[in-house]
Design an enzyme around this catalytic site. Structure first.
Site, PDB file in Angstrom:
ATOM      1  N   ARG A 123       0.173  -9.205  13.686  1.00 26.14           N
ATOM      2  CA  ARG A 123      -0.427  -8.137  12.863  1.00 26.14           C
ATOM      3  C   ARG A 123      -1.318  -8.733  11.772  1.00 26.14           C
ATOM      4  O   ARG A 123      -2.363  -8.175  11.434  1.00 26.14           O
ATOM      5  CB  ARG A 123       0.669  -7.259  12.240  1.00 26.14           C
ATOM      6  CG  ARG A 123       1.358  -6.377  13.279  1.00 26.14           C
ATOM      7  CD  ARG A 123       2.642  -5.774  12.753  1.00 26.14           C
ATOM      8  NE  ARG A 123       2.432  -4.770  11.738  1.00 26.14           N
ATOM      9  CZ  ARG A 123       3.358  -4.382  10.869  1.00 26.14           C
ATOM     10  NH1 ARG A 123       4.566  -4.935  10.882  1.00 26.14           N
ATOM     11  NH2 ARG A 123       3.094  -3.459   9.981  1.00 26.14           N
ATOM     12  N   ARG A 137      -8.956   0.820   9.625  1.00 22.79           N
ATOM     13  CA  ARG A 137      -8.572  -0.561   9.907  1.00 22.79           C
ATOM     14  C   ARG A 137      -9.647  -1.287  10.701  1.00 22.79           C
ATOM     15  O   ARG A 137      -9.469  -2.462  11.002  1.00 22.79           O
ATOM     16  CB  ARG A 137      -7.294  -0.574  10.720  1.00 22.79           C
ATOM     17  CG  ARG A 137      -6.016  -0.802   9.897  1.00 22.79           C
ATOM     18  CD  ARG A 137      -4.860  -0.545  10.829  1.00 22.79           C
ATOM     19  NE  ARG A 137      -3.688  -1.303  10.566  1.00 22.79           N
ATOM     20  CZ  ARG A 137      -2.581  -0.793  10.024  1.00 22.79           C
ATOM     21  NH1 ARG A 137      -2.560   0.442   9.584  1.00 22.79           N
ATOM     22  NH2 ARG A 137      -1.504  -1.540   9.899  1.00 22.79           N
ATOM     23  N   ARG A 194      12.223  -6.456   5.496  1.00 22.05           N
ATOM     24  CA  ARG A 194      12.239  -4.990   5.350  1.00 22.05           C
ATOM     25  C   ARG A 194      13.271  -4.333   6.265  1.00 22.05           C
ATOM     26  O   ARG A 194      13.379  -4.707   7.438  1.00 22.05           O
ATOM     27  CB  ARG A 194      10.863  -4.458   5.784  1.00 22.05           C
ATOM     28  CG  ARG A 194      10.053  -4.073   4.673  1.00 22.05           C
ATOM     29  CD  ARG A 194       8.767  -3.394   4.830  1.00 22.05           C
ATOM     30  NE  ARG A 194       8.017  -3.272   6.036  1.00 22.05           N
ATOM     31  CZ  ARG A 194       6.727  -2.953   6.018  1.00 22.05           C
ATOM     32  NH1 ARG A 194       6.091  -2.751   4.870  1.00 22.05           N
ATOM     33  NH2 ARG A 194       6.064  -2.838   7.143  1.00 22.05           N
ATOM     34  N   LYS A 217       0.834  -1.210   0.000  1.00 19.98           N
ATOM     35  CA  LYS A 217       0.000   0.000   0.000  1.00 19.98           C
ATOM     36  C   LYS A 217       0.868   1.260   0.000  1.00 19.98           C
ATOM     37  O   LYS A 217       0.627   2.181  -0.765  1.00 19.98           O
ATOM     38  CB  LYS A 217      -0.913   0.045   1.245  1.00 19.98           C
ATOM     39  CG  LYS A 217      -1.815  -1.149   1.421  1.00 19.98           C
ATOM     40  CD  LYS A 217      -2.748  -0.978   2.618  1.00 19.98           C
ATOM     41  CE  LYS A 217      -2.058  -0.860   3.961  1.00 19.98           C
ATOM     42  NZ  LYS A 217      -1.321  -2.070   4.386  1.00 19.98           N
ATOM     43  N   ARG A 237      12.201  -2.405  11.714  1.00 19.99           N
ATOM     44  CA  ARG A 237      11.126  -1.899  12.576  1.00 19.99           C
ATOM     45  C   ARG A 237      10.798  -2.976  13.604  1.00 19.99           C
ATOM     46  O   ARG A 237      10.693  -4.143  13.250  1.00 19.99           O
ATOM     47  CB  ARG A 237       9.871  -1.655  11.727  1.00 19.99           C
ATOM     48  CG  ARG A 237       9.717  -0.244  11.265  1.00 19.99           C
ATOM     49  CD  ARG A 237       8.619  -0.127  10.254  1.00 19.99           C
ATOM     50  NE  ARG A 237       7.321  -0.607  10.713  1.00 19.99           N
ATOM     51  CZ  ARG A 237       6.205  -0.565   9.984  1.00 19.99           C
ATOM     52  NH1 ARG A 237       6.243  -0.050   8.772  1.00 19.99           N
ATOM     53  NH2 ARG A 237       5.064  -1.028  10.449  1.00 19.99           N
TER      54      ARG A 237
HETATM   55  P1  AMP Z   1       1.406   0.311   9.456  1.00 21.26           P
HETATM   56  O1  AMP Z   1       2.713   0.945   9.193  1.00 21.26           O
HETATM   57  O2  AMP Z   1       0.266   0.900   8.675  1.00 21.26           O
HETATM   58  O3  AMP Z   1       1.442  -1.195   9.336  1.00 21.26           O
HETATM   59  O4  AMP Z   1       1.048   0.616  10.997  1.00 21.26           O
HETATM   60  C1  AMP Z   1       1.922   0.248  12.033  1.00 21.26           C
HETATM   61  C2  AMP Z   1       1.139   0.143  13.339  1.00 21.26           C
HETATM   62  O5  AMP Z   1       0.542   1.396  13.661  1.00 21.26           O
HETATM   63  C3  AMP Z   1      -0.001  -0.849  13.326  1.00 21.26           C
HETATM   64  O6  AMP Z   1       0.408  -2.182  13.570  1.00 21.26           O
HETATM   65  C4  AMP Z   1      -0.877  -0.306  14.455  1.00 21.26           C
HETATM   66  O7  AMP Z   1      -0.319  -0.591  15.727  1.00 21.26           O
HETATM   67  C5  AMP Z   1      -0.730   1.204  14.252  1.00 21.26           C
HETATM   68  N1  AMP Z   1      -1.765   1.715  13.319  1.00 21.26           N
HETATM   69  C6  AMP Z   1      -1.559   2.280  12.096  1.00 21.26           C
HETATM   70  N2  AMP Z   1      -2.719   2.629  11.529  1.00 21.26           N
HETATM   71  C7  AMP Z   1      -3.700   2.278  12.411  1.00 21.26           C
HETATM   72  C8  AMP Z   1      -5.111   2.351  12.401  1.00 21.26           C
HETATM   73  N3  AMP Z   1      -5.782   2.865  11.355  1.00 21.26           N
HETATM   74  N4  AMP Z   1      -5.779   1.876  13.485  1.00 21.26           N
HETATM   75  C9  AMP Z   1      -5.138   1.381  14.547  1.00 21.26           C
HETATM   76  N5  AMP Z   1      -3.799   1.249  14.614  1.00 21.26           N
HETATM   77  C10 AMP Z   1      -3.077   1.698  13.564  1.00 21.26           C
END
Ligand code: AMP
Length: 216
Positions: A171, A88, A127, A13, A160
């Site tokens: 996740r 989400r 990554r 994405k 990360r």
């Molecule tokens: P991402 O980089 O989008 O995978 O986000 C990393 C982490 O940030 C996720 O595993 C969640 O802990 C938090 N996070 C990001 N976006 C959201 C969201 N829309 N709702 C809840 N937690 C989020």
């Protein structure tokens, strides 16, 4: 044009959003990036979010809904935006519709990118990111010239915390349970288009662009 990119972590994405941002001149809004930045700056929101993120869990809805409601009214969003990693949960999606409707606005497209679980694990656990300039690498698909060192700025590469295998599995479970229902949610709303995420980056990009043209 208001666009949502939907898909599990590692589906691509963010990669697609960055290309679309340049092409359409609308910003990418990544709640993950905004939260990581808040953690780095140790803001009150970052301190609250960190434990959830490290555990691979979702940050509470009210936190991310607050982030997005403030971000989408900024000047650079007047021609639209690309949401990457938000919504989400169904409750985030409801909150998003309500905040847009309050301004006479709406979501125009939802593009769901699908990739099988083993490929996602491989993509994510490989990554790496430069600690200095933020450039992304992949140990297998896009390695740096020297292991552990950024090609651009010689910064140190790191993984990360939430990209390690155990957290990644968590996740993906969270995605299945809490985010995958949005596929049906947006399909019922007549907004969803699905794409196979295992194609090359430029192939997926062309598919997205043709969907956006066709549905315009
Ligand atoms: P991402 O980089 O989008 O995978 O986000 C990393 C982490 O940030 C996720 O595993 C969640 O802990 C938090 N996070 C990001 N976006 C959201 C969201 N829309 N709702 C809840 N937690 C989020």
């Amino acid at each position: 044009m208001n666009l949502i990119l939907l898909g599990p972590p590692g589906a691509g994405k963010g990669t697609q959003a960055k290309i679309l941002t340049k092409k359409y001149d609308i910003p990418q809004i990544s709640t993950g990036d905004i939260l990581r930045n808040a953690v780095k700056q140790a803001t009150p929101m970052g301190l609250k979010a960190k434990a959830f993120m490290d555990a691979g869990a979702l940050v509470p809805d009210e936190v991310v809904v607050g982030i997005v409601s403030e971000r989408i009214v900024e000047a650079d969003c007047r021609n639209g935006f690309i949401l990457d990693g938000f919504p989400r949960t169904v409750s985030q999606a409801d909150a998003l519709s309500a905040m847009l409707a309050a301004n006479g606005n709406k979501i125009d497209h939802v593009i769901s990118i699908t990739v099988n679980k083993n490929d996602l694990l491989r993509r994510i656990t490989g990554r790496r990111t430069c600690r200095s300039c933020g450039k992304g690498y992949h140990l297998e698909f896009d390695p740096p010239k020297t292991a552990g060192v950024c090609d651009e700025c010689s910064g140190v590469l790191f993984q990360r915390e939430d990209d390690c295998e155990d957290t990644m599995r968590k996740r993906l479970d969270v995605y299945e349970q809490q985010t995958a229902p949005l596929v049906e949610y947006y399909s019922n709303a007549g907004l969803l288009r699905s794409l196979p995420g295992d194609e090359a980056i430029d192939v997926i990009q062309s598919m997205i662009v043709s969907i956006l043209k066709r549905d315009a």
